[in-house]
Design a protein around this motif. Structure first.
Motif, PDB file in Angstrom:
ATOM      1  N   GLY A   1     -33.520   8.255  42.598  1.00 52.70           N
ATOM      2  CA  GLY A   1     -33.481   6.802  42.468  1.00 52.70           C
ATOM      3  C   GLY A   1     -33.035   6.354  41.087  1.00 52.70           C
ATOM      4  N   LEU A   2     -33.518   7.054  40.055  1.00 53.65           N
ATOM      5  CA  LEU A   2     -33.055   6.730  38.705  1.00 53.65           C
ATOM      6  C   LEU A   2     -31.564   7.008  38.552  1.00 53.65           C
ATOM      7  N   GLY A   3     -31.097   8.097  39.188  1.00 54.92           N
ATOM      8  CA  GLY A   3     -29.663   8.375  39.150  1.00 54.92           C
ATOM      9  C   GLY A   3     -28.851   7.291  39.840  1.00 54.92           C
ATOM     10  N   ALA A   4     -29.337   6.809  40.984  1.00 53.31           N
ATOM     11  CA  ALA A   4     -28.630   5.731  41.686  1.00 53.31           C
ATOM     12  C   ALA A   4     -28.647   4.440  40.870  1.00 53.31           C
ATOM     13  N   PHE A   5     -29.760   4.184  40.202  1.00 51.94           N
ATOM     14  CA  PHE A   5     -29.857   2.981  39.374  1.00 51.94           C
ATOM     15  C   PHE A   5     -28.861   3.037  38.213  1.00 51.94           C
ATOM     16  N   ALA A   6     -28.764   4.210  37.575  1.00 52.58           N
ATOM     17  CA  ALA A   6     -27.814   4.355  36.472  1.00 52.58           C
ATOM     18  C   ALA A   6     -26.375   4.325  36.971  1.00 52.58           C
ATOM     19  N   LEU A   7     -26.133   4.907  38.142  1.00 48.57           N
ATOM     20  CA  LEU A   7     -24.778   4.900  38.696  1.00 48.57           C
ATOM     21  C   LEU A   7     -24.327   3.488  39.043  1.00 48.57           C
ATOM     22  N   GLU A   8     -25.246   2.670  39.491  1.00 43.16           N
ATOM     23  CA  GLU A   8     -24.888   1.281  39.813  1.00 43.16           C
ATOM     24  C   GLU A   8     -24.472   0.511  38.564  1.00 43.16           C
ATOM     25  N   ASP A   9     -25.144   0.783  37.440  1.00 43.32           N
ATOM     26  CA  ASP A   9     -24.735   0.128  36.198  1.00 43.32           C
ATOM     27  C   ASP A   9     -23.426   0.691  35.650  1.00 43.32           C
ATOM     28  N   TRP A  10     -23.196   1.977  35.875  1.00 45.28           N
ATOM     29  CA  TRP A  10     -21.995   2.610  35.335  1.00 45.28           C
ATOM     30  C   TRP A  10     -20.774   2.310  36.195  1.00 45.28           C
ATOM     31  N   LYS A  11     -20.935   2.383  37.511  1.00 46.23           N
ATOM     32  CA  LYS A  11     -19.845   2.116  38.450  1.00 46.23           C
ATOM     33  C   LYS A  11     -20.282   1.013  39.417  1.00 46.23           C
ATOM     34  N   PRO A  12     -20.228  -0.232  38.992  1.00 45.70           N
ATOM     35  CA  PRO A  12     -20.713  -1.305  39.874  1.00 45.70           C
ATOM     36  C   PRO A  12     -19.855  -1.531  41.111  1.00 45.70           C
ATOM     37  N   ASP A  13     -18.644  -0.970  41.145  1.00 51.92           N
ATOM     38  CA  ASP A  13     -17.775  -1.167  42.307  1.00 51.92           C
ATOM     39  C   ASP A  13     -18.072  -0.209  43.450  1.00 51.92           C
ATOM     40  N   LEU A  14     -18.897   0.796  43.213  1.00 49.97           N
ATOM     41  CA  LEU A  14     -19.222   1.734  44.289  1.00 49.97           C
ATOM     42  C   LEU A  14     -20.081   1.036  45.340  1.00 49.97           C
ATOM     43  N   PRO A  15     -19.740   1.164  46.611  1.00 54.37           N
ATOM     44  CA  PRO A  15     -20.499   0.443  47.649  1.00 54.37           C
ATOM     45  C   PRO A  15     -21.790   1.168  48.021  1.00 54.37           C
ATOM     46  N   LEU A  16     -22.766   0.385  48.451  1.00 54.71           N
ATOM     47  CA  LEU A  16     -24.020   0.853  49.045  1.00 54.71           C
ATOM     48  C   LEU A  16     -24.876   1.694  48.095  1.00 54.71           C
ATOM     49  N   VAL A  17     -24.604   1.653  46.813  1.00 53.84           N
ATOM     50  CA  VAL A  17     -25.454   2.390  45.869  1.00 53.84           C
ATOM     51  C   VAL A  17     -26.828   1.726  45.778  1.00 53.84           C
ATOM     52  N   HIS A  18     -26.836   0.423  45.800  1.00 54.34           N
ATOM     53  CA  HIS A  18     -28.115  -0.295  45.716  1.00 54.34           C
ATOM     54  C   HIS A  18     -28.957  -0.065  46.972  1.00 54.34           C
ATOM     55  N   SER A  19     -28.316   0.035  48.107  1.00 62.98           N
ATOM     56  CA  SER A  19     -29.054   0.319  49.345  1.00 62.98           C
ATOM     57  C   SER A  19     -29.679   1.710  49.294  1.00 62.98           C
ATOM     58  N   ALA A  20     -28.938   2.672  48.738  1.00 63.56           N
ATOM     59  CA  ALA A  20     -29.497   4.021  48.583  1.00 63.56           C
ATOM     60  C   ALA A  20     -30.695   4.005  47.638  1.00 63.56           C
ATOM     61  N   TRP A  21     -30.611   3.200  46.591  1.00 59.37           N
ATOM     62  CA  TRP A  21     -31.751   3.088  45.672  1.00 59.37           C
ATOM     63  C   TRP A  21     -32.959   2.480  46.385  1.00 59.37           C
ATOM     64  N   HIS A  22     -32.738   1.519  47.262  1.00 52.87           N
ATOM     65  CA  HIS A  22     -33.837   0.943  48.038  1.00 52.87           C
ATOM     66  C   HIS A  22     -34.555   2.018  48.853  1.00 52.87           C
ATOM     67  N   LEU A  23     -33.796   2.839  49.534  1.00 53.76           N
ATOM     68  CA  LEU A  23     -34.404   3.862  50.396  1.00 53.76           C
ATOM     69  C   LEU A  23     -35.154   4.910  49.578  1.00 53.76           C
ATOM     70  N   LEU A  24     -34.561   5.331  48.468  1.00 53.26           N
ATOM     71  CA  LEU A  24     -35.219   6.342  47.634  1.00 53.26           C
ATOM     72  C   LEU A  24     -36.496   5.803  46.992  1.00 53.26           C
ATOM     73  N   SER A  25     -36.435   4.591  46.471  1.00 49.26           N
ATOM     74  CA  SER A  25     -37.621   4.032  45.808  1.00 49.26           C
ATOM     75  C   SER A  25     -38.725   3.715  46.806  1.00 49.26           C
ATOM     76  N   SER A  26     -38.374   3.256  47.995  1.00 53.76           N
ATOM     77  CA  SER A  26     -39.414   2.978  48.994  1.00 53.76           C
ATOM     78  C   SER A  26     -40.084   4.270  49.464  1.00 53.76           C
ATOM     79  N   THR A  27     -39.326   5.361  49.547  1.00 58.60           N
ATOM     80  CA  THR A  27     -39.935   6.650  49.894  1.00 58.60           C
ATOM     81  C   THR A  27     -40.888   7.116  48.797  1.00 58.60           C
ATOM     82  N   ALA A  28     -40.482   6.939  47.541  1.00 54.49           N
ATOM     83  CA  ALA A  28     -41.362   7.309  46.432  1.00 54.49           C
ATOM     84  C   ALA A  28     -42.626   6.455  46.423  1.00 54.49           C
ATOM     85  N   VAL A  29     -42.486   5.182  46.755  1.00 54.00           N
ATOM     86  CA  VAL A  29     -43.658   4.301  46.800  1.00 54.00           C
ATOM     87  C   VAL A  29     -44.592   4.712  47.932  1.00 54.00           C
TER      88      VAL A  29
END
Length: 321
Positions: A256-284
């Motif tokens: 999830g931290l990797g997806a969060f950093a990737l979204e800031d580094w490459k904001p044009d990549l699609p569905l990165v934020h959705s992947a972060w949602h799934l990873l963080s909700s699983t961790a929660v």
């Protein structure tokens, strides 16, 4: 000799002149004493029924001048006008200070900007859909947690899911505030999570975290998450049943931290934020295992205290008179 003395006294008589009776009346009429005398005479001339015996109106002895009552009324009117002006100035001052404080607070709020996700309708729908697992985790925690703090944390997770869906579905000027609410609810949920994991933490610490949430939400979430990670690691070393959930939690957090950093580094990549949602909700979701272990420890501690009370009473009986 006499004529010389008389001639010398002429300038003295010219310097000290006795005023005439007419000049005294004129000065008396033009003074405030005449006003008081005239008003007193006018009041004495009123009959019991309220009629005036003569046709002389009040204030007619001194033409061109106002009565004492009207003067007092005008003075009171001027005083009330000044009070109204002072009140208006005070209110404007308070409003100005309030506006300054509001502007400074607005500038200090975090985060700023609408964010980089939700560039098209497909990505927006995916982000809204992947916000639902937070609500599911919250409902599960509210159903299975035994303590009030654990149930409160579950309710905050439901708020996180709702705020996330509202943010990803927002447009225009509301989007920045929606992003703030998303960050703020996550920070508040992390405060309540720490409250549930550490029952001995003072309420002032939780209150301080809540007050800092609108200004430093990421920092508050980071501090609470770090405390939770250390608690989870220590509990997994002590309890073998928690090792599996702890490993899953650690992997999801790292990804999830990797997806969060990737979204800031490459904001044009699609569905990165959705992947972060799934990873963080699983961790929660894995935090429920840690909370169950904490609640079990609290129950064991209460049971030990209940067993020790009768023994303490028996030990204290010989000492009692």
């Amino acid at each position: 000799m006499v004529s010389a003395i008389a001639t010398a006294q002429v300038p003295v008589l010219d310097l000290v002149r006795v005023p005439s009776f007419s000049s005294l009346l004129e000065s008396l009429a033009s003074s405030n004493i005449a006003w008081a005398i005239h008003d007193g005479i006018w009041l004495l001339k009123r009959e019991e029924g309220g009629n005036v015996r003569d046709t002389v109106s009040r204030g007619s002895l001194v033409p061109g001048r106002e009565t004492i009552a009207s003067t007092c009324w005008k003075a009171g009117l001027r005083a009330s006008t000044l009070r109204a002006v002072d009140l208006k100035a005070s209110l404007l001052g308070v409003v100005s200070v309030g506006g300054l404080i509001a502007t400074a607070t607005q500038a200090a709020l975090s985060p700023r900007g609408p964010g980089t996700c939700d560039r098209n309708m497909c990505e927006r729908c995916c982000n809204i859909t992947t916000s639902i697992p937070y609500v599911v985790c919250g409902c599960h925690a509210m159903r299975h947690r035994c303590t009030a703090s654990g149930k409160t944390w579950g309710a905050s997770l439901v708020g996180v899911g709702i705020a996330s869906a509202a943010f990803h579905g927002s447009y225009g000027s509301f989007r920045e505030w929606g992003r703030r609410m998303d960050f703020w609810t996550i920070s508040a949920a992390s405060n309540l999570m720490t409250r549930a994991l550490f029952p001995c933490v003072p309420a002032s610490v939780t209150a301080a975290g809540m007050l800092a949430t609108p200004f430093k939400p990421f920092l508050v979430s980071f501090v609470n998450s770090t405390a939770m990670e250390l608690k989870f690691l220590a509990a997994a070393r002590r309890n073998p049943k928690l090792r599996g959930p702890q490993r899953l939690h650690a992997v999801c957090c790292l990804l999830g931290l990797g997806a969060f950093a990737l979204e800031d580094w490459k904001p044009d990549l699609p569905l990165v934020h959705s992947a972060w949602h799934l990873l963080s909700s699983t961790a929660v979701a894995t935090i429920n295992h840690l909370l169950a272990d904490v609640e079990e420890e609290e129950r064991c501690k209460q049971a030990r205290n209940a067993q020790q009370r009768p023994q303490l009473v028996l030990q204290m009986q010989p000492l009692l008179p």
